[in-house]
Write a protein that holds these residues in place. Sequence first.
Motif, short mmCIF file in Angstrom:
data_model
loop_
_atom_site.label_atom_id
_atom_site.label_comp_id
_atom_site.label_asym_id
_atom_site.label_seq_id
_atom_site.Cartn_x
_atom_site.Cartn_y
_atom_site.Cartn_z
N GLY A 2 0.94 -1.34 -0.02
CA GLY A 2 0.10 0.01 -0.02
C GLY A 2 0.83 1.33 0.12
N LYS A 3 0.42 2.30 -0.17
CA LYS A 3 1.00 3.56 -0.10
C LYS A 3 1.62 3.80 1.06
CE LYS A 3 -2.10 5.70 -3.90
NZ LYS A 3 -2.56 4.39 -4.22
N THR A 4 0.77 3.81 2.08
CA THR A 4 1.36 4.18 3.67
C THR A 4 2.66 3.18 3.85
OG1 THR A 4 -0.25 2.84 4.56
CG2 THR A 4 -0.73 5.12 4.47
N ASP A 5 2.70 1.89 3.24
CA ASP A 5 3.54 1.09 3.65
C ASP A 5 4.79 1.42 2.88
OD1 ASP A 5 2.39 -0.58 5.15
OD2 ASP A 5 1.64 -2.13 3.92
N SER A 6 4.61 1.85 1.47
CA SER A 6 5.61 2.21 0.72
C SER A 6 6.39 3.47 1.27
CB SER A 6 5.09 2.42 -0.81
OG SER A 6 5.99 2.94 -1.68
N LEU A 7 5.66 4.58 1.51
CA LEU A 7 6.13 5.62 1.97
C LEU A 7 6.87 5.48 3.05
CD1 LEU A 7 6.60 8.70 2.21
CD2 LEU A 7 4.37 9.11 2.61
N ALA A 8 6.38 4.78 4.42
CA ALA A 8 6.96 4.41 5.59
C ALA A 8 8.42 3.76 5.40
CB ALA A 8 5.94 3.60 6.51
N GLY A 9 8.15 2.75 4.44
CA GLY A 9 9.41 1.91 4.04
C GLY A 9 10.60 2.92 3.57
N HIS A 10 10.32 3.73 2.51
CA HIS A 10 11.12 4.71 2.02
C HIS A 10 11.70 5.70 3.07
CE1 HIS A 10 12.96 7.35 -0.87
NE2 HIS A 10 12.56 8.12 -0.19
N LEU A 11 11.00 6.03 4.06
CA LEU A 11 11.41 7.00 5.06
C LEU A 11 12.23 6.28 6.15
CD1 LEU A 11 8.10 8.86 5.90
CD2 LEU A 11 10.14 9.70 4.83
N ARG A 12 11.92 5.11 6.24
CA ARG A 12 13.03 4.14 7.13
C ARG A 12 14.23 4.00 6.56
NH1 ARG A 12 7.81 1.55 8.39
NH2 ARG A 12 8.43 0.12 6.75
N ALA A 13 14.08 3.51 5.25
CA ALA A 13 15.57 3.32 4.58
C ALA A 13 16.39 4.58 4.49
CB ALA A 13 15.05 3.00 3.11
N ARG A 14 15.68 5.81 4.21
CA ARG A 14 16.44 6.92 4.32
C ARG A 14 17.03 7.31 5.67
NH1 ARG A 14 18.86 6.88 0.32
NH2 ARG A 14 19.58 9.05 0.61
N LEU A 38 12.47 8.48 11.26
CA LEU A 38 11.76 7.29 12.02
C LEU A 38 10.52 7.71 12.33
CD1 LEU A 38 14.74 5.65 13.57
CD2 LEU A 38 13.47 4.89 11.67
N ASP A 39 10.49 8.91 12.98
CA ASP A 39 9.14 9.65 13.66
C ASP A 39 8.07 9.57 12.52
OD1 ASP A 39 7.46 10.65 15.54
OD2 ASP A 39 8.37 12.47 15.30
N ALA A 40 8.52 10.23 11.49
CA ALA A 40 7.61 10.17 10.25
C ALA A 40 7.19 9.03 9.61
CB ALA A 40 8.12 11.16 9.11
N ALA A 41 8.24 7.99 9.71
CA ALA A 41 7.67 6.55 9.35
C ALA A 41 6.57 5.99 10.07
CB ALA A 41 8.96 5.77 9.15
N SER A 42 7.03 6.35 11.40
CA SER A 42 5.70 5.70 12.23
C SER A 42 4.40 6.26 12.15
CB SER A 42 6.52 5.82 13.77
OG SER A 42 7.46 5.02 14.12
N TYR A 43 4.61 7.61 12.10
CA TYR A 43 3.24 8.15 11.75
C TYR A 43 2.60 7.95 10.57
CZ TYR A 43 0.45 12.44 11.07
OH TYR A 43 -0.67 13.34 10.82
N VAL A 44 3.33 7.73 9.49
CA VAL A 44 2.81 7.44 8.23
C VAL A 44 2.12 6.01 8.42
CG1 VAL A 44 3.52 6.65 5.57
CG2 VAL A 44 4.28 8.88 6.91
N HIS A 45 2.86 5.19 8.92
CA HIS A 45 2.42 3.57 9.08
C HIS A 45 1.14 3.60 9.66
CE1 HIS A 45 2.81 -0.64 8.99
NE2 HIS A 45 2.68 -0.39 10.49
N GLU A 46 0.75 4.45 10.58
CA GLU A 46 -0.65 4.62 11.11
C GLU A 46 -1.71 5.07 10.51
OE1 GLU A 46 -1.12 2.69 14.04
OE2 GLU A 46 0.88 2.07 13.71
#
Length: 109
Positions: A2-14, A38-46
């Motif tokens: 999904g979009k949120t998984d993809s975005l959160a994954g990108h943020l975690r990778a960076r 990492l904070d943004a990735a957690s936020y996006v994941h939710e």
Amino acid sequence: MGKTDSLAGHLRARARWRLDRVQRADDGWNARCALALLDAASYVHELPEDDPLIVALEQAGCFGPYGVGDFQPGEAVAKLIDFWHSGEPWELLTAIPPVARGEAVPTRR
């Protein structure tokens, strides 16, 4: 994915990329950037897939031309993400669409 998984994954990778950087006397810069991402990735994941912040990213072309692909930041968005070091996660998500459309990078007041 999904979009949120993809975005959160990108943020975690960076964030991982930032943590792996070794720079003399960075005064914690890379760590601050990594924590903010990492904070943004957690936020996006939710977030739900239909959240207005995710829809705005989709409309700005961040998930491919038809909004059906993985998160694909252009060069300017990638730079914004890579240098994000403070602020609320929603502020990062709000800053991305104008940058993706080629508008000026928003400044913080």
